[in-house]
Design an enzyme around this catalytic site. Sequence first.
Site, PDB file in Angstrom:
ATOM      1  N   ASP A 147      42.823  44.952  38.521  1.00 50.62           N
ATOM      2  CA  ASP A 147      44.067  44.685  37.818  1.00 50.62           C
ATOM      3  C   ASP A 147      45.244  44.656  38.792  1.00 50.62           C
ATOM      4  OD1 ASP A 147      45.700  44.638  35.265  1.00 50.62           O
ATOM      5  OD2 ASP A 147      46.457  46.485  36.158  1.00 50.62           O
ATOM      6  N   GLU A 177      43.220  40.025  40.037  1.00 50.67           N
ATOM      7  CA  GLU A 177      44.311  39.393  39.300  1.00 50.67           C
ATOM      8  C   GLU A 177      45.532  39.351  40.214  1.00 50.67           C
ATOM      9  OE1 GLU A 177      46.894  40.210  35.222  1.00 50.67           O
ATOM     10  OE2 GLU A 177      46.397  41.857  36.583  1.00 50.67           O
TER      11      GLU A 177
END
Length: 551
Positions: A203, A271
Amino acid sequence: MAGNSTEWWRNSVIYQIYPRSFCDTNGDGIGDIPGITQKLDYVKSLGVDAIWISPFFPSPMVDFGYDVANYRDVDPLFGSLGDFDQLIDAAHQRSLKIIIDQILSHTSDQHPWFRESRSSRDNPRADWYVWADPKPDGNPPNNWVSVFGGGSWHWCTRRRQYYLANFLKAQPDLNVHNREVQAQLLADMQFWLDRGVDGFRLDAVNFIFHQQALDDNPARPLKLDDQGLPPVNHYDYQWHINDKSQPENRQFLQRIRQLMDQYPGTVTMGEVGDDNTQRIMAEYTTHNRLNMAYSFDLLSEDCSAQFLRDTLENNREVIEKGWPCWSVGNHDVPRSISRWNRGLSDELAQARAPLFLLLQLTLRGSVCLYQGEELGLSEVDIAFEDLVDPYGINLWPEFKGRDGCRTPMPWVDGGDQYAGFSTRKPWLPIPKEHRLLAISQQEDNQHSMLNQFRTLIQWHRQLPQSLATAAQEVVPTGNELLVFLRRTAHEAYLVALNLGTTPETFTLPAAFANAEDITPSLFRNACSANVLTLMPAGACVLRGETGTESP
């Protein structure tokens, strides 16, 4: 098209499951790990290669699991470690890989590490988070602002210092410059690798490090909207050159890769959100760092042919040297069938959804498919009183947050107001229009969106393994046709997709005049005198021999 080698992830199709909204087996209105296990046969029926599961760790759930309080357990909301072990076994029995979210840049403020860190300036974990003294006038050390609105710095009365939080106040940033923190994060990743996970989705991977000098971010020229107003979120008022995407990130990603290489066949997917996304993705997916990365390029509002041509050209370096993962929808952005079809008829919007999947399946890279896209689920307009996302609550009404794409999966219709997701009121409402698209309604209809998606993924699996790493070249057309070539050592492919609202034509290069048409049957096209005509939402995939010249 994905193989069984240690690089199975190349050209794989990864299905993202948001566990809160997938399937609830204990009747509390929130999806859980046993619910995923229960529905694995459905996931397998889609033809995907892997599942990415959004966070399920113990958490106060201020940001619904992205505020981690314990990296080595399962939140009781979702089940237990035993439930997770059963999920791993059941998935592997079905030849499905399991990728889990890993949050390396921040924790919850309820994590024991932070509780200790904030207790004093000289405790063993005093330097595990980003702390800074105030300016002489008591203000924060610099002008950094939060992604979710407001300042990035928050005052701690015990330490008489500010701590950094790039997202919510309850998500303090780890000081990953500290080698002890790095070692702890790697050990926590190893915990899950030892339990059998096949990889991690990292993330906000470019947020892991901050600039230690804490210099101000420079102002950014404001991009005004159609009404001449500046951005709603003041995060967009700065160039974020000091609070993320620091050079130290690259070295730490190499350390992660060294760990992953001890577990052959595992994968990392990062990401990346930044102004220089393409450059950063290329840096992060080369030199033994991440296996692949995805950005927000295809999660934007624009899906015109010119925008996509520009995106593919801008991403040339990561496409050619690294490895992209293409996603048109996830848990952070409005549903693609709503976002990419604004102002269009429902009929055309429904026809374009398979086109977007075909686009992803034929590009060089891997694919992420968000739960519910295969059903044609639209964005839900959530009433303010039903909002739970702090991002949306902070910026409402101009920005309503992420709840509209996170509503529960509709499994059955037949008058069940909870659509087979749960036996009680779910944590977010399920609208009637979603219940009408329930899996039970689509399963036996060969023309349903669900079965169109299955057909396309199965078609993709039949393509030659060599196409996974084939070179890619975008063909300028000047209209709403997106055309690109893929070349292997023995074959050349031409892909054309009509992203417009009127018929478009394209003159085929001579070497493709007698090429084999391998277009999936659900798309319409016509070719006469080497002129290809595509109706709106039409597509064509041709296979020829190598040596095919560029148009």
